[in-house]
Design a protein around this motif. Structure first.
Motif, PDB file in Angstrom:
ATOM      1  N   LEU A  20       0.843  -1.198   0.000  1.00  0.00           N
ATOM      2  CA  LEU A  20       0.000   0.000   0.000  1.00  0.00           C
ATOM      3  C   LEU A  20       0.875   1.244   0.000  1.00  0.00           C
ATOM      4  CD1 LEU A  20      -2.852   1.290   0.302  1.00  0.00           C
ATOM      5  CD2 LEU A  20      -2.539   1.114   2.778  1.00  0.00           C
ATOM      6  N   ARG A  22       0.989   5.701  -1.387  1.00  0.00           N
ATOM      7  CA  ARG A  22       0.193   6.860  -1.782  1.00  0.00           C
ATOM      8  C   ARG A  22       0.836   7.488  -3.001  1.00  0.00           C
ATOM      9  NH1 ARG A  22      -0.191   4.482   3.326  1.00  0.00           N
ATOM     10  NH2 ARG A  22      -2.355   4.709   3.966  1.00  0.00           N
ATOM     11  N   VAL A  33      -3.545  13.250  -4.453  1.00  0.00           N
ATOM     12  CA  VAL A  33      -2.875  12.072  -3.884  1.00  0.00           C
ATOM     13  C   VAL A  33      -3.916  11.054  -3.450  1.00  0.00           C
ATOM     14  CG1 VAL A  33      -2.574  13.277  -1.677  1.00  0.00           C
ATOM     15  CG2 VAL A  33      -1.237  11.253  -2.128  1.00  0.00           C
ATOM     16  N   VAL A  34      -3.667   9.812  -3.814  1.00  0.00           N
ATOM     17  CA  VAL A  34      -4.597   8.725  -3.527  1.00  0.00           C
ATOM     18  C   VAL A  34      -3.826   7.482  -3.103  1.00  0.00           C
ATOM     19  CG1 VAL A  34      -6.488   9.460  -5.045  1.00  0.00           C
ATOM     20  CG2 VAL A  34      -4.604   8.112  -5.974  1.00  0.00           C
ATOM     21  N   PRO A  35      -4.470   6.618  -2.341  1.00  0.00           N
ATOM     22  CA  PRO A  35      -3.828   5.353  -1.979  1.00  0.00           C
ATOM     23  C   PRO A  35      -3.907   4.368  -3.144  1.00  0.00           C
ATOM     24  CG  PRO A  35      -5.988   5.513  -0.957  1.00  0.00           C
ATOM     25  CD  PRO A  35      -5.780   6.797  -1.709  1.00  0.00           C
ATOM     26  N   TRP A 126      -7.211  -2.877  -3.430  1.00  0.00           N
ATOM     27  CA  TRP A 126      -7.714  -1.578  -3.032  1.00  0.00           C
ATOM     28  C   TRP A 126      -8.935  -1.168  -3.844  1.00  0.00           C
ATOM     29  CZ3 TRP A 126      -6.986   1.506   0.968  1.00  0.00           C
ATOM     30  CH2 TRP A 126      -7.530   2.761   0.907  1.00  0.00           C
TER      31      TRP A 126
ATOM     32  N   GLN B  67      -4.143  13.589   2.025  1.00  0.00           N
ATOM     33  CA  GLN B  67      -4.955  12.368   1.925  1.00  0.00           C
ATOM     34  C   GLN B  67      -4.830  11.590   3.221  1.00  0.00           C
ATOM     35  OE1 GLN B  67      -3.621   8.953   1.483  1.00  0.00           O
ATOM     36  NE2 GLN B  67      -5.682   8.123   1.467  1.00  0.00           N
ATOM     37  N   ASP B  69      -6.550   7.966   5.266  1.00  0.00           N
ATOM     38  CA  ASP B  69      -7.380   6.794   5.044  1.00  0.00           C
ATOM     39  C   ASP B  69      -7.463   5.934   6.286  1.00  0.00           C
ATOM     40  OD1 ASP B  69      -4.968   5.091   4.896  1.00  0.00           O
ATOM     41  OD2 ASP B  69      -4.700   6.015   2.940  1.00  0.00           O
ATOM     42  N   VAL B  71      -7.933   1.879   6.595  1.00  0.00           N
ATOM     43  CA  VAL B  71      -8.074   0.613   5.879  1.00  0.00           C
ATOM     44  C   VAL B  71      -8.311  -0.491   6.895  1.00  0.00           C
ATOM     45  CG1 VAL B  71      -7.000  -0.977   4.256  1.00  0.00           C
ATOM     46  CG2 VAL B  71      -6.492   1.457   4.111  1.00  0.00           C
ATOM     47  N   TRP B  76     -12.683   0.144   3.493  1.00  0.00           N
ATOM     48  CA  TRP B  76     -11.767   1.253   3.671  1.00  0.00           C
ATOM     49  C   TRP B  76     -12.500   2.565   3.479  1.00  0.00           C
ATOM     50  CZ3 TRP B  76     -11.977   3.886  -0.852  1.00  0.00           C
ATOM     51  CH2 TRP B  76     -12.169   3.158  -2.033  1.00  0.00           C
ATOM     52  N   LYS B  77     -11.888   3.625   4.037  1.00  0.00           N
ATOM     53  CA  LYS B  77     -12.328   4.991   3.805  1.00  0.00           C
ATOM     54  C   LYS B  77     -11.106   5.787   3.360  1.00  0.00           C
ATOM     55  CE  LYS B  77     -15.683   4.947   7.608  1.00  0.00           C
ATOM     56  NZ  LYS B  77     -15.976   5.488   8.960  1.00  0.00           N
ATOM     57  N   SER B  78     -11.304   6.708   2.441  1.00  0.00           N
ATOM     58  CA  SER B  78     -10.220   7.604   2.047  1.00  0.00           C
ATOM     59  C   SER B  78     -10.780   8.998   1.819  1.00  0.00           C
ATOM     60  CB  SER B  78      -9.542   7.096   0.772  1.00  0.00           C
ATOM     61  OG  SER B  78      -8.553   8.020   0.349  1.00  0.00           O
TER      62      SER B  78
END
Lengths: 161, 161
Positions: A20, A22, A33-35, A126, B67, B69, B71, B76-78
């Protein structure tokens, strides 16, 4: 708390053991920015995505940055990868009746297969819908884009007591 | 796996309960993303940093993206925050012999005190050297820059089974 720069092998070890991260991309000088879940191999980051904002932005501006970390009770490691986004083009479906070693796959397909073989090892995906893919071949994942981040630079810092 | 957009109150709840996020900034259309510890309050993100690349970049281009999150095993939440970086200027030291309510502090000092009061609650500091600050007043943290990210937009997605 002491801080040191991590060596390249130390950074690579964290990238290999981490799934995982980012991912940051840029449009009009604004970041996003995202995971993501990813796999590291062959001096590149491999991942996949459903269509959306992230993919649109990376196709317009391929400069991206991936950050991974490992935060423990008595210290932390953080690695930053600067790289270039590349689509992994779709390739002909693999003929499952022929052993893989006998198939003459184009290079793009090898890349795609490699990305898949790495990502397939992940238990938790994800992206939405990915759970349905199970042990399916890449050809089934029609809505997913596979992509590669060609690594330009890696740096990392480690804190320890 | 089902996906839904999070409401603003749901996004804010995650921001309030989370201390570790990833902050992206931009220079020359290239992103840079690093982990930060932060506190949310007053429609802003508050954090601190030692001088370095991140601060240099944010002073040149204040557009940033945070960002966070959460998990879990079954979802999950982001949440993604778009915002503008602002230095929290240094302010006169607080006179500890006078009750805080009786002191006429400039607005900038109130902001700084507010940031400090939020960040002080964190047991684990990300930045090096921060462990030494303990219960000290902001005036002691000479090398640290306090900053605020003024929130422009918040969005979030949640996956659940």
């Amino acid at each position: 708390m002491n801080i040191k720069e991590m060596t390249r092998p130390e950074c690579v070890a964290l990238l290999k053991s981490t799934r995982l991260g980012r991912l940051a991309c840029v449009r009009d000088n604004r970041p996003y920015v995202v995971p993501i879940h990813f796999a590291f191999g062959d001096n590149a980051i491999f991942s996949f995505s459903l269509p959306g904002k992230k993919v649109e932005w990376m196709r317009e501006n391929p400069h991206v940055c991936l950050q991974v970390d490992d935060v423990g009770g008595d210290g932390w490691k953080s690695v930053v990868v600067d790289g270039l986004f590349e689509d992994l083009p779709r390739a002909p479906e693999v003929d499952n009746t022929i052993p893989a070693v006998d198939q003459q796959l184009p290079k793009s397909n090898h890349d795609r297969e490699f990305a898949w073989s790495l990502l397939q090892k992940h238990a938790n995906w994800w992206e939405p819908g990915a759970l349905n893919l199970g042990g399916a071949t890449p050809a089934i994942s029609g809505s997913h884009l596979f992509y590669r981040i060609k690594i330009e630079a890696i740096s990392g810092r480690q804190a320890f007591q």
